[in-house]
Design an enzyme around this catalytic site. Structure first.
Site, short mmCIF file in Angstrom:
data_model
loop_
_atom_site.label_atom_id
_atom_site.label_comp_id
_atom_site.label_asym_id
_atom_site.label_seq_id
_atom_site.Cartn_x
_atom_site.Cartn_y
_atom_site.Cartn_z
N SER A 1 0.86 -1.19 0.00
CA SER A 1 0.00 0.00 0.00
C SER A 1 0.89 1.23 0.00
CB SER A 1 -0.90 0.01 1.23
OG SER A 1 -1.47 1.30 1.35
N HIS B 1 -1.11 -0.98 -4.42
CA HIS B 1 -2.40 -0.71 -3.79
C HIS B 1 -2.50 0.79 -3.45
CE1 HIS B 1 -5.93 -1.96 -1.38
NE2 HIS B 1 -5.51 -1.10 -0.46
N ASP C 1 -4.74 3.64 -1.71
CA ASP C 1 -5.83 3.86 -0.74
C ASP C 1 -6.41 5.25 -0.89
OD1 ASP C 1 -6.07 1.42 0.80
OD2 ASP C 1 -4.02 1.82 1.49
N MET D 1 -9.10 7.91 0.29
CA MET D 1 -9.97 8.22 1.44
C MET D 1 -10.49 9.65 1.30
SD MET D 1 -7.70 6.59 4.50
CE MET D 1 -6.83 5.03 4.29
N HIS E 1 -8.32 1.22 -4.19
CA HIS E 1 -9.27 0.91 -3.12
C HIS E 1 -9.99 2.20 -2.74
CE1 HIS E 1 -9.62 -0.51 1.39
NE2 HIS E 1 -10.79 -0.40 0.80
N MET F 1 -12.22 4.19 -0.66
CA MET F 1 -12.91 4.34 0.63
C MET F 1 -13.58 5.71 0.62
SD MET F 1 -9.84 2.72 2.91
CE MET F 1 -8.68 3.03 1.59
N MET G 1 -11.52 -6.27 4.69
CA MET G 1 -10.80 -5.37 5.59
C MET G 1 -10.53 -6.08 6.91
SD MET G 1 -10.19 -2.68 3.92
CE MET G 1 -9.25 -1.99 5.29
N ASP H 1 -6.73 -6.88 3.75
CA ASP H 1 -6.12 -5.55 3.84
C ASP H 1 -6.18 -5.01 5.27
OD1 ASP H 1 -5.19 -3.03 3.30
OD2 ASP H 1 -6.95 -2.37 2.16
C1 DX5 Z 1 -6.60 1.01 5.56
C2 DX5 Z 1 -6.08 0.79 4.17
C3 DX5 Z 1 -4.98 -0.22 4.09
C4 DX5 Z 1 -3.77 0.16 4.89
C5 DX5 Z 1 -2.80 -0.97 4.97
O1 DX5 Z 1 -7.69 1.86 5.54
O2 DX5 Z 1 -7.11 0.35 3.30
O3 DX5 Z 1 -4.64 -0.51 2.75
O4 DX5 Z 1 -3.13 1.27 4.38
O5 DX5 Z 1 -1.78 -0.55 5.81
P1 DX5 Z 1 -1.17 -1.48 6.94
O6 DX5 Z 1 -0.54 -2.65 6.25
O7 DX5 Z 1 -0.19 -0.58 7.60
O8 DX5 Z 1 -2.30 -1.89 7.84
ZN ZN Z 2 -6.52 -0.48 1.28
#
Ligand code: DX5
Ligand code: ZN
Length: 221
Positions: free
Chosen positions: A11, A36, A38, A40, A69, A71, A140, A178
């Protein structure tokens, strides 16, 4: 059947953003399979990260699969932008999509692979109807919003349950997990049925990311 060897998806959230290109090269050299991303929005999850502009910059630095991903609330509004930015896979949250089937078909119509993610508090059974349409499910194993959180143990049982379900209706579908993945728990999640492990902290904060990657990718069911 699902992919024979374990897929590793670092990630980018845990990378050094002042050295984004070098961080991506570290992942490429380590043999990572997906990058990956993320996304948000400060609405569906408490944190805000980055948008299509940064995904485009990441995609320009690598030939790795860009695994995005989302979110974010109302993901339909941004799916096309993230695919145009270079995402090969788009995962939306079941909790954000009242018309999940339509959203999945929309992602596929734009030429990307389609995934659904569920939060730790959302039962696997909520995916039953959509499972035949999916390329991947992202389970998750922390509450989404931040990297560096602790793995929630009930995720193992959910992985096993999802694995049983996909064998019946969609054995090609990839199970990704994840949040809080480490060298220590990787074997257990793979044994339960996970094909792809997302690792932020464990990979980018490792003193030897290549070795961490090799260990995680060597896990077999
Ligand atoms: C959390 C994310 C993950 C996260 C993973 O909201 O979707 O992808 O960044 O990071 P680690 O491996 O540090 O939990
Ligand atoms: Zn993620």
């Amino acid at each position: 059947m699902p992919a024979p060897s374990t897929l590793l998806a670092p990630s980018i959230l845990s990378a050094d953003f002042t050295r984004l290109k070098e961080s991506i090269e570290i992942a490429t050299t380590a043999g990572a399979d997906w990058m990956h991303c993320d996304i948000m929005d400060g609405n569906f999850v408490p944190n805000i990260t980055f948008g299509p502009l940064i995904v485009q910059a990441i995609a320009a630095c690598t030939s790795m699969i860009i695994d995005t991903h989302l979110m974010i609330a109302n993901p339909d509004r941004y799916i096309e932008d993230f695919i145009k930015a270079g995402s090969h896979q788009i995962t939306v949250h079941q909790e954000t999509c009242p018309h999940l089937h339509r959203t999945i078909q929309f992602i596929k119509s734009l030429g990307a692979k389609a995934g659904v993610s569920i939060n730790p508090g959302t039962p696997v059974s909520t995916l039953e109807s959509i499972l035949p349409d999916l390329d991947l499910v992202l389970l998750m194993s922390v509450n989404p919003g931040f990297g560096g959180q602790k793995f929630i143990p009930s995720s193992i049982g959910k992985t096993r349950q999802l694995h049983e379900m996909r064998l019946q209706v969609n054995p090609q579908m990839v199970i990704a997990i994840d949040g809080g993945i480490t060298e220590e728990n990787a074997q257990e999640v793979v044994s339960a049925g996970a094909d792809a492990l997302i690792a932020g902290t464990a990979f980018f904060k490792s003193t030897n990311p290549a070795l961490t990657a090799a260990k995680i990718r060597a896990m077999t069911r």
